[in-house]
Design a protein around this motif. Structure first.
Motif, PDB file in Angstrom:
ATOM      1  N   ALA A 205      43.685  20.875  26.725  1.00 54.64           N
ATOM      2  CA  ALA A 205      43.013  22.147  26.421  1.00 54.64           C
ATOM      3  C   ALA A 205      42.285  22.676  27.657  1.00 54.64           C
ATOM      4  O   ALA A 205      42.314  23.883  27.942  1.00 54.64           O
ATOM      5  N   LEU A 206      41.647  21.789  28.419  1.00 54.75           N
ATOM      6  CA  LEU A 206      40.980  22.219  29.650  1.00 54.75           C
ATOM      7  C   LEU A 206      42.002  22.731  30.658  1.00 54.75           C
ATOM      8  O   LEU A 206      41.815  23.794  31.262  1.00 54.75           O
ATOM      9  N   ASP A 207      43.085  21.968  30.846  1.00 53.58           N
ATOM     10  CA  ASP A 207      44.126  22.384  31.792  1.00 53.58           C
ATOM     11  C   ASP A 207      44.676  23.767  31.459  1.00 53.58           C
ATOM     12  O   ASP A 207      44.971  24.564  32.351  1.00 53.58           O
ATOM     13  N   GLU A 208      44.829  24.033  30.171  1.00 47.14           N
ATOM     14  CA  GLU A 208      45.432  25.296  29.732  1.00 47.14           C
ATOM     15  C   GLU A 208      44.409  26.406  29.544  1.00 47.14           C
ATOM     16  O   GLU A 208      44.760  27.512  29.116  1.00 47.14           O
ATOM     17  N   GLY A 209      43.146  26.113  29.829  1.00 42.01           N
ATOM     18  CA  GLY A 209      42.108  27.145  29.716  1.00 42.01           C
ATOM     19  C   GLY A 209      41.741  27.491  28.288  1.00 42.01           C
ATOM     20  O   GLY A 209      41.130  28.529  28.037  1.00 42.01           O
ATOM     21  N   ARG A 210      42.074  26.629  27.330  1.00 39.45           N
ATOM     22  CA  ARG A 210      41.718  26.864  25.919  1.00 39.45           C
ATOM     23  C   ARG A 210      40.343  26.239  25.660  1.00 39.45           C
ATOM     24  O   ARG A 210      40.220  25.170  25.080  1.00 39.45           O
ATOM     25  N   LEU A 211      39.304  26.919  26.130  1.00 37.63           N
ATOM     26  CA  LEU A 211      37.970  26.335  26.122  1.00 37.63           C
ATOM     27  C   LEU A 211      37.403  26.149  24.719  1.00 37.63           C
ATOM     28  O   LEU A 211      36.686  25.180  24.465  1.00 37.63           O
ATOM     29  N   GLN A 212      37.709  27.061  23.807  1.00 38.80           N
ATOM     30  CA  GLN A 212      37.222  26.899  22.431  1.00 38.80           C
ATOM     31  C   GLN A 212      37.822  25.639  21.805  1.00 38.80           C
ATOM     32  O   GLN A 212      37.132  24.895  21.098  1.00 38.80           O
ATOM     33  N   ASP A 213      39.112  25.406  22.064  1.00 38.70           N
ATOM     34  CA  ASP A 213      39.766  24.200  21.534  1.00 38.70           C
ATOM     35  C   ASP A 213      39.173  22.942  22.162  1.00 38.70           C
ATOM     36  O   ASP A 213      38.964  21.936  21.482  1.00 38.70           O
ATOM     37  N   ALA A 214      38.908  23.002  23.472  1.00 34.64           N
ATOM     38  CA  ALA A 214      38.309  21.849  24.148  1.00 34.64           C
ATOM     39  C   ALA A 214      36.925  21.571  23.575  1.00 34.64           C
ATOM     40  O   ALA A 214      36.581  20.423  23.269  1.00 34.64           O
ATOM     41  N   TYR A 215      36.141  22.618  23.415  1.00 34.06           N
ATOM     42  CA  TYR A 215      34.778  22.427  22.910  1.00 34.06           C
ATOM     43  C   TYR A 215      34.786  21.853  21.494  1.00 34.06           C
ATOM     44  O   TYR A 215      33.925  21.050  21.135  1.00 34.06           O
ATOM     45  N   ALA A 216      35.776  22.244  20.691  1.00 36.09           N
ATOM     46  CA  ALA A 216      35.874  21.741  19.313  1.00 36.09           C
ATOM     47  C   ALA A 216      36.110  20.233  19.280  1.00 36.09           C
ATOM     48  O   ALA A 216      35.850  19.589  18.267  1.00 36.09           O
ATOM     49  N   LEU A 217      36.568  19.671  20.389  1.00 37.15           N
ATOM     50  CA  LEU A 217      36.811  18.229  20.467  1.00 37.15           C
ATOM     51  C   LEU A 217      35.607  17.465  21.023  1.00 37.15           C
ATOM     52  O   LEU A 217      35.699  16.273  21.279  1.00 37.15           O
ATOM     53  N   THR A 218      34.482  18.150  21.221  1.00 35.63           N
ATOM     54  CA  THR A 218      33.274  17.487  21.717  1.00 35.63           C
ATOM     55  C   THR A 218      32.267  17.351  20.581  1.00 35.63           C
ATOM     56  O   THR A 218      32.440  17.903  19.499  1.00 35.63           O
ATOM     57  N   THR A 219      31.187  16.609  20.870  1.00 36.69           N
ATOM     58  CA  THR A 219      30.118  16.459  19.886  1.00 36.69           C
ATOM     59  C   THR A 219      28.947  17.381  20.212  1.00 36.69           C
ATOM     60  O   THR A 219      27.814  17.086  19.853  1.00 36.69           O
ATOM     61  N   ASP A 220      29.188  18.469  20.907  1.00 38.16           N
ATOM     62  CA  ASP A 220      28.147  19.414  21.305  1.00 38.16           C
ATOM     63  C   ASP A 220      27.187  18.748  22.274  1.00 38.16           C
ATOM     64  O   ASP A 220      26.289  18.027  21.865  1.00 38.16           O
ATOM     65  N   GLY A 221      27.383  18.996  23.560  1.00 39.80           N
ATOM     66  CA  GLY A 221      26.524  18.389  24.575  1.00 39.80           C
ATOM     67  C   GLY A 221      25.114  18.934  24.520  1.00 39.80           C
ATOM     68  O   GLY A 221      24.808  19.840  23.735  1.00 39.80           O
ATOM     69  N   PRO A 222      24.238  18.402  25.369  1.00 36.56           N
ATOM     70  CA  PRO A 222      22.834  18.806  25.327  1.00 36.56           C
ATOM     71  C   PRO A 222      22.612  20.278  25.636  1.00 36.56           C
ATOM     72  O   PRO A 222      21.610  20.852  25.227  1.00 36.56           O
ATOM     73  N   GLU A 223      23.558  20.920  26.347  1.00 34.79           N
ATOM     74  CA  GLU A 223      23.360  22.317  26.724  1.00 34.79           C
ATOM     75  C   GLU A 223      24.015  23.297  25.758  1.00 34.79           C
ATOM     76  O   GLU A 223      23.796  24.492  25.852  1.00 34.79           O
ATOM     77  N   GLY A 224      24.873  22.815  24.873  1.00 31.22           N
ATOM     78  CA  GLY A 224      25.489  23.682  23.881  1.00 31.22           C
ATOM     79  C   GLY A 224      26.751  24.374  24.362  1.00 31.22           C
ATOM     80  O   GLY A 224      27.198  24.213  25.494  1.00 31.22           O
ATOM     81  N   GLN A 225      27.302  25.187  23.460  1.00 32.99           N
ATOM     82  CA  GLN A 225      28.603  25.803  23.691  1.00 32.99           C
ATOM     83  C   GLN A 225      28.594  26.815  24.833  1.00 32.99           C
ATOM     84  O   GLN A 225      29.522  26.870  25.627  1.00 32.99           O
ATOM     85  N   VAL A 226      27.547  27.619  24.917  1.00 32.86           N
ATOM     86  CA  VAL A 226      27.518  28.663  25.951  1.00 32.86           C
ATOM     87  C   VAL A 226      27.609  28.042  27.340  1.00 32.86           C
ATOM     88  O   VAL A 226      28.399  28.485  28.182  1.00 32.86           O
ATOM     89  N   ALA A 227      26.810  26.991  27.588  1.00 32.15           N
ATOM     90  CA  ALA A 227      26.842  26.329  28.891  1.00 32.15           C
ATOM     91  C   ALA A 227      28.193  25.671  29.142  1.00 32.15           C
ATOM     92  O   ALA A 227      28.703  25.683  30.268  1.00 32.15           O
ATOM     93  N   PHE A 228      28.782  25.088  28.083  1.00 31.97           N
ATOM     94  CA  PHE A 228      30.104  24.462  28.212  1.00 31.97           C
ATOM     95  C   PHE A 228      31.131  25.506  28.647  1.00 31.97           C
ATOM     96  O   PHE A 228      31.895  25.288  29.596  1.00 31.97           O
ATOM     97  N   LEU A 229      31.162  26.628  27.966  1.00 30.56           N
ATOM     98  CA  LEU A 229      32.131  27.680  28.289  1.00 30.56           C
ATOM     99  C   LEU A 229      31.904  28.229  29.691  1.00 30.56           C
ATOM    100  O   LEU A 229      32.862  28.519  30.420  1.00 30.56           O
ATOM    101  N   GLU A 230      30.661  28.350  30.088  1.00 29.45           N
ATOM    102  CA  GLU A 230      30.359  28.845  31.432  1.00 29.45           C
ATOM    103  C   GLU A 230      30.799  27.844  32.501  1.00 29.45           C
ATOM    104  O   GLU A 230      31.429  28.216  33.491  1.00 29.45           O
ATOM    105  N   ARG A 231      30.478  26.558  32.278  1.00 29.71           N
ATOM    106  CA  ARG A 231      30.831  25.532  33.262  1.00 29.71           C
ATOM    107  C   ARG A 231      32.333  25.483  33.480  1.00 29.71           C
ATOM    108  O   ARG A 231      32.812  25.385  34.606  1.00 29.71           O
ATOM    109  N   TYR A 232      33.105  25.525  32.390  1.00 32.07           N
ATOM    110  CA  TYR A 232      34.546  25.358  32.508  1.00 32.07           C
ATOM    111  C   TYR A 232      35.308  26.673  32.614  1.00 32.07           C
ATOM    112  O   TYR A 232      36.534  26.690  32.514  1.00 32.07           O
ATOM    113  N   SER A 233      34.599  27.751  32.861  1.00 30.64           N
ATOM    114  CA  SER A 233      35.303  29.008  33.152  1.00 30.64           C
ATOM    115  C   SER A 233      35.973  28.935  34.526  1.00 30.64           C
ATOM    116  O   SER A 233      36.906  29.675  34.811  1.00 30.64           O
ATOM    117  N   ASP A 234      35.518  28.013  35.364  1.00 34.38           N
ATOM    118  CA  ASP A 234      36.097  27.806  36.690  1.00 34.38           C
ATOM    119  C   ASP A 234      37.298  26.868  36.582  1.00 34.38           C
ATOM    120  O   ASP A 234      37.170  25.728  36.104  1.00 34.38           O
TER     121      ASP A 234
END
Length: 200
Positions: free
Chosen positions: A33-62
């Motif tokens: 999911a990360l390789d393919e840029g499907r960030l919502q799908d990647a995030y759905a496979l996490t347990t919600d990190g300490p910074e939350g979804q917004v930070a996750f999506l921002e970090r992996y936009s690169d």
């Protein structure tokens, strides 16, 4: 040294969890999911990190950051371990094997991970290894500030590391590493994992 991935960190979000999946397949789905840029799908496979979804999506936009993380996940999956307080499974090739360990080995490993993360100034990881009441009081940033500005912080970490070599008292839901003078490092059992509750 083997890289450890906890089963708890690979659980699917409820919306995706229709069946139980093997940890390796979850790790591969996450990396893909990360390789393919499907960030919502990647995030759905996490347990919600300490910074939350917004930070996750921002970090992996690169894209470079995504690809580096995907490669690290795949490398870790090759030597994956799954842990519970009384059980560790290690991946050997395509098979899983039970790792024989003494009861004290599991909380000792949890404390070592916390101390290693603190020494490396990896505050997100250190924060994730704290007991729930401490995680509620802190953020990774606040934990960093406290350790950088608290004069006794380095001494507490030094004593806690020395405690790794002491006898561990493992009881119902907790592990105590005595420090002497009625002080101790305390780990408590939460959701099947030992977490740091007190350094003295």
């Amino acid at each position: 040294m083997k890289r450890t991935v906890l089963i708890g960190s690979l659980l699917l979000a409820p919306a995706c969890a229709t069946t139980s999946r093997e940890p390796v397949s979850v790790a591969e789905s996450y990396a893909r999911a990360l390789d393919e840029g499907r960030l919502q799908d990647a995030y759905a496979l996490t347990t919600d990190g300490p910074e939350g979804q917004v930070a996750f999506l921002e970090r992996y936009s690169d894209e470079t950051t995504r690809r580096e993380r995907a490669a690290a996940v795949r490398a870790g999956a090759a030597v994956l371990e799954a842990r519970a307080p009384s059980l560790t499974l290690a991946r050997t090739g395509e098979d899983w094997r039970v790792v024989e360990a003494r009861p004290a080995d599991v909380p000792r490993a949890a404390l070592r991970r916390f101390l290693d993360a603190s020494d490396a100034k990896d505050w997100k990881t250190a924060w994730s290894l704290l007991a729930a009441p401490l995680r509620a009081r802190y953020t990774p940033e606040r934990l960093r500030e406290d350790f950088e500005h608290e004069p006794l912080a380095k001494e507490r970490l030094r004593r806690a590391r020395l405690a790794l070599n002491t006898h561990v008292r493992v009881g119902a839901g907790e592990a105590v590493f005595p420090l002497g003078d009625e002080r101790a490092v305390l780990l408590v059992l939460e959701d099947g994992e030992y977490r740091v509750s007190a350094l003295e």
